[in-house]
Design a protein around this motif. Structure first.
Motif, PDB file in Angstrom:
ATOM      1  N   GLN A 227       0.829  -1.207   0.000  1.00 19.38           N
ATOM      2  CA  GLN A 227       0.000   0.000   0.000  1.00 19.38           C
ATOM      3  C   GLN A 227       0.866   1.260   0.000  1.00 19.38           C
ATOM      4  N   VAL A 228       1.947   1.218   0.795  1.00 22.80           N
ATOM      5  CA  VAL A 228       2.857   2.362   0.862  1.00 22.80           C
ATOM      6  C   VAL A 228       3.536   2.572  -0.485  1.00 22.80           C
ATOM      7  N   GLN A 229       3.956   1.476  -1.123  1.00 22.68           N
ATOM      8  CA  GLN A 229       4.616   1.584  -2.418  1.00 22.68           C
ATOM      9  C   GLN A 229       3.670   2.142  -3.474  1.00 22.68           C
ATOM     10  N   ASP A 230       2.392   1.738  -3.407  1.00 23.64           N
ATOM     11  CA  ASP A 230       1.405   2.235  -4.371  1.00 23.64           C
ATOM     12  C   ASP A 230       1.211   3.746  -4.239  1.00 23.64           C
ATOM     13  N   LEU A 231       1.107   4.216  -2.991  1.00 23.76           N
ATOM     14  CA  LEU A 231       0.881   5.661  -2.808  1.00 23.76           C
ATOM     15  C   LEU A 231       2.122   6.462  -3.216  1.00 23.76           C
ATOM     16  N   ILE A 232       3.303   5.848  -3.047  1.00 21.16           N
ATOM     17  CA  ILE A 232       4.537   6.504  -3.501  1.00 21.16           C
ATOM     18  C   ILE A 232       4.563   6.567  -5.023  1.00 21.16           C
ATOM     19  N   ASP A 233       4.226   5.450  -5.663  1.00 17.83           N
ATOM     20  CA  ASP A 233       4.241   5.389  -7.137  1.00 17.83           C
ATOM     21  C   ASP A 233       3.250   6.382  -7.746  1.00 17.83           C
ATOM     22  N   HIS A 234       2.082   6.524  -7.099  1.00 21.65           N
ATOM     23  CA  HIS A 234       1.043   7.399  -7.648  1.00 21.65           C
ATOM     24  C   HIS A 234       1.068   8.803  -7.044  1.00 21.65           C
ATOM     25  N   LYS A 235       2.024   9.030  -6.116  1.00 27.53           N
ATOM     26  CA  LYS A 235       2.162  10.345  -5.458  1.00 27.53           C
ATOM     27  C   LYS A 235       0.813  10.806  -4.903  1.00 27.53           C
ATOM     28  N   VAL A 237      -1.879  11.279  -1.577  1.00 31.75           N
ATOM     29  CA  VAL A 237      -2.110  11.373  -0.132  1.00 31.75           C
ATOM     30  C   VAL A 237      -3.039  10.234   0.284  1.00 31.75           C
ATOM     31  N   THR A 238      -2.641   9.461   1.309  1.00 34.15           N
ATOM     32  CA  THR A 238      -3.385   8.260   1.683  1.00 34.15           C
ATOM     33  C   THR A 238      -3.478   8.128   3.197  1.00 34.15           C
ATOM     34  N   LEU A 239      -4.613   7.608   3.670  1.00 27.94           N
ATOM     35  CA  LEU A 239      -4.820   7.301   5.088  1.00 27.94           C
ATOM     36  C   LEU A 239      -4.963   5.787   5.224  1.00 27.94           C
ATOM     37  N   ILE A 240      -4.122   5.165   6.047  1.00 28.25           N
ATOM     38  CA  ILE A 240      -4.136   3.717   6.238  1.00 28.25           C
ATOM     39  C   ILE A 240      -4.333   3.419   7.718  1.00 28.25           C
ATOM     40  N   SER A 241      -5.225   2.485   8.023  1.00 31.60           N
ATOM     41  CA  SER A 241      -5.500   2.131   9.422  1.00 31.60           C
ATOM     42  C   SER A 241      -4.281   1.473  10.052  1.00 31.60           C
ATOM     43  N   GLY A 242      -3.954   1.915  11.279  1.00 35.94           N
ATOM     44  CA  GLY A 242      -2.846   1.340  12.030  1.00 35.94           C
ATOM     45  C   GLY A 242      -3.362   0.572  13.225  1.00 35.94           C
ATOM     46  N   LYS A 243      -2.494   0.384  14.217  1.00 40.78           N
ATOM     47  CA  LYS A 243      -2.867  -0.352  15.418  1.00 40.78           C
ATOM     48  C   LYS A 243      -3.573   0.569  16.408  1.00 40.78           C
ATOM     49  N   LYS A 245      -6.659   1.607  16.870  1.00 37.60           N
ATOM     50  CA  LYS A 245      -7.577   2.615  16.326  1.00 37.60           C
ATOM     51  C   LYS A 245      -6.868   3.877  15.823  1.00 37.60           C
ATOM     52  N   THR A 246      -5.607   3.765  15.520  1.00 38.11           N
ATOM     53  CA  THR A 246      -4.887   4.914  14.964  1.00 38.11           C
ATOM     54  C   THR A 246      -4.957   4.877  13.446  1.00 38.11           C
ATOM     55  N   GLN A 247      -4.750   6.046  12.843  1.00 32.88           N
ATOM     56  CA  GLN A 247      -4.714   6.179  11.395  1.00 32.88           C
ATOM     57  C   GLN A 247      -3.349   6.734  11.007  1.00 32.88           C
ATOM     58  N   LEU A 248      -2.748   6.156   9.976  1.00 29.88           N
ATOM     59  CA  LEU A 248      -1.448   6.614   9.477  1.00 29.88           C
ATOM     60  C   LEU A 248      -1.675   7.448   8.216  1.00 29.88           C
ATOM     61  N   LEU A 249      -1.289   8.711   8.298  1.00 29.80           N
ATOM     62  CA  LEU A 249      -1.442   9.624   7.164  1.00 29.80           C
ATOM     63  C   LEU A 249      -0.122   9.695   6.393  1.00 29.80           C
ATOM     64  N   PHE A 250      -0.165   9.387   5.103  1.00 34.13           N
ATOM     65  CA  PHE A 250       1.028   9.407   4.253  1.00 34.13           C
ATOM     66  C   PHE A 250       0.893  10.536   3.228  1.00 34.13           C
ATOM     67  N   ILE A 251       1.897  11.411   3.207  1.00 29.95           N
ATOM     68  CA  ILE A 251       1.931  12.497   2.215  1.00 29.95           C
ATOM     69  C   ILE A 251       3.251  12.410   1.458  1.00 29.95           C
ATOM     70  N   PHE A 263       6.142  12.078   4.120  1.00 32.21           N
ATOM     71  CA  PHE A 263       5.670  12.589   5.414  1.00 32.21           C
ATOM     72  C   PHE A 263       4.665  11.597   5.974  1.00 32.21           C
ATOM     73  N   ILE A 264       4.821  11.229   7.260  1.00 33.22           N
ATOM     74  CA  ILE A 264       3.906  10.285   7.910  1.00 33.22           C
ATOM     75  C   ILE A 264       3.431  10.897   9.227  1.00 33.22           C
ATOM     76  N   GLY A 265       2.121  10.923   9.430  1.00 33.95           N
ATOM     77  CA  GLY A 265       1.550  11.418  10.677  1.00 33.95           C
ATOM     78  C   GLY A 265       0.659  10.365  11.309  1.00 33.95           C
ATOM     79  N   ILE A 266       0.559  10.391  12.642  1.00 35.86           N
ATOM     80  CA  ILE A 266      -0.294   9.451  13.372  1.00 35.86           C
ATOM     81  C   ILE A 266      -1.541  10.198  13.836  1.00 35.86           C
TER      82      ILE A 266
END
Length: 519
Positions: A227-235, A237-243, A245-251, A263-266
């Protein structure tokens, strides 16, 4: 009132109070209160009549054994009269009659409670529909308030983005861009923990962190690597569920003209489509700023290179030629002076030596201006020459030379020679040493010099306290600092001295911490 004033404008608070007043009047109640839910699910008193001011904004227990807790959890209206007092542990006897109604959103989610009280008689069930109309109005007001707050938040974020990135300042550092990106995202989403990874083929590594968990490195994302590689390839912004009940924001901050970053935010909440839109603007602005900085640095480097070449040509065609011609005439003049005139011969020799030094120095300056690297063999020869000039006869010297580079950058070559010359000169003047160990080696990122003697040693603090006496070492420390290197002195009276110098190959961007964050 502070927590209420933070959530509602003065006009909205007045409207809530008017709704309670109207509900009291229509229902013939005497007092009333309005309870609303916070984001964490708890209730607080938002407004009321015949309540002390200190209770406005206070938290309300959600235990199902309480009236408010029961209504909030079941979503059903509840009338308290003589018949049902006993089912609530906090109401052992009746002091007043009351009715509590849930405030529901269009999704049927309970977001608050309207409580009304009277002492003369019980509320009738036929009054419930009429009072529910008031709760519907309250729910609409709350929905509009949430929309207003969202609009204001978006406006604030956009204004912050414009202010933060408006100049697209070419003189900013990468780290400054990461700071701006972090604060823009924080205003929008409330994120507190964030990091930026520089992407690389081997393994991405940290270049920026804000309250980021130490144990959370790139390996943490192995389970979502695709999933991380896909968002990098397509540039994207993506939100992926973490442990937990947290959400990982990828920019992704990726461009063809600057190094790729992520950039990664919790987060502890979901974000909506408007948030995604604003985050995309942040991503575009951040990448554009990084690109501008990189292009500006490349342009500046090219301009400096052109200027160095111009100065090198001027020096070669001017001063260097004059010095070379002077050397020829000095040679002729030396042959013309009679051997009997010994004083004149000595003066000519000194002038010729000074001219030779001038020629050699001009060659060094030419090499530096052109940025011409030095071969490993030339480096070793010059090292041996300096050691031969500055070692006192009778001293034992051990040299460990393990440089695995074909070419040495000129600035490192020049700095190493000056440092070694100054260190050996100080040993000769002050150390009274009989044994000297010199180690010259390199790692993947830097050149390393270590010189250790068994002399009388000294207190390193005197370098700062007696600057004039130890100006040479003080000057070297400053030169190494400018090159983003390390200059370490370990010495003590009677124990000898060890000096270690590390100089990086490339001129580091001081805004980025490359080491120590992840191994």
């Amino acid at each position: 009132m502070n927590s209420v004033e933070n959530l509602f404008s003065k006009n909205e608070i007045k409207t809530l109070e008017n709704i309670i007043d109207t509900a009291i009047k229509v229902s013939n109640a005497q007092t009333g209160s309005l309870l609303l839910a916070r984001n964490d699910g708890s209730l607080f008193i938002a407004a009321g009549r015949d309540l002390l001011d200190k209770y406005i904004g206070s938290r309300v227990d959600l235990d199902k054994k309480t009236v408010s807790g029961y209504v909030f959890q079941t979503g059903k209206p509840l009338i308290i009269d003589d018949n049902n007092i006993s089912q609530f542990s906090r109401r052992k006897e009746r002091k007043s009659y009351s009715i509590s109604l849930p405030i529901k959103k269009t999704t049927n989610q309970v977001v608050g409670i309207l409580n009304l009280n009277r002492t003369d008689k019980s509320f009738e069930k036929k009054s419930i529909p009429q009072l529910e109309a008031f709760t519907t109005n309250i729910a609409i007001l709350l929905e509009e308030n949430n929309l207003r707050q969202d609009r204001e938040r978006i406006i604030i974020v956009l204004s912050e983005i414009i202010e933060l990135f408006s100049s697209l300042c070419c003189n900013d550092t990468f780290n400054a861009v990461f700071e701006k990106t972090y604060y823009a995202v924080k205003i929008l989403t409330g994120v507190k923990k964030a990091s930026v990874f520089r992407l690389s083929k081997k393994r991405p590594y940290f270049v920026f962190t804000k309250e980021w968990p130490r144990k959370m490195n790139w390996r943490t994302f192995d389970s979502i690597s695709q999933q991380v590689q896909d968002l990098i390839d397509h540039k994207k912004v993506t939100l992926i569920s973490g442990k937990a009940k947290t959400q990982l924001l990828f920019i992704p901050l990726i461009s063809d003209n600057h190094p790729p970053f992520l950039f990664i935010g919790i987060l502890n909440k979901e974000i909506d489509i408007i948030d995604y839109l604003v985050l995309s603007i942040i991503e575009n602005m951040g990448s554009s700023t990084l690109e501008n900085i990189t292009l500006f640095k490349n342009s500046k480097k090219l301009t400096q290179e052109k200027e160095r070449n111009r100065l090198a040509r001027e020096l070669h065609d001017g001063l260097a030629q004059i010095l070379a011609s002077t050397q020829i005439y000095l040679h002729f003049l030396e042959n013309m002076v009679s051997k009997e005139n010994q004083n004149e011969i000595e003066i000519l020799k000194k002038i010729k030596s000074l001219n030779t030094l001038g020629i050699e120095e001009s060659r060094f300056i030419l090499s530096e201006l052109k940025g011409k690297p030095i071969t490993a063999s030339q480096f070793k020869e010059k090292i041996d020459e300096i050691i031969g000039l500055f070692i006192v006869p009778g001293n034992k010297i051990h040299i460990n030379y393990q440089v695995e580079l074909e070419e040495i950058p000129y600035r490192i070559y020049k700095m190493f020679l000056k440092i070694l010359q100054e260190i050996l000169s100080n040993i000769q003047k002050h150390a009274q040493a009989s044994l000297i160990n010199i180690h010259i080696t390199n790692s993947k990122r830097q050149m390393i010099l270590s010189v250790e003697d068994n002399g009388i040693g000294f207190d390193p603090q005197i370098i700062d306290e007696k600057g004039a006496e130890h100006f040479g070492l003080q000057n070297l420390q400053e030169r190494v600092r400018i090159l983003k290197g390390k200059f370490i002195i370990d010495s003590k009276s009677g124990r000898g001295t060890k000096i270690m110098v590390k100089i990086p190959y490339e001129e580091n961007d001081s805004s980025i911490v490359w080491e120590g964050l992840e191994k």
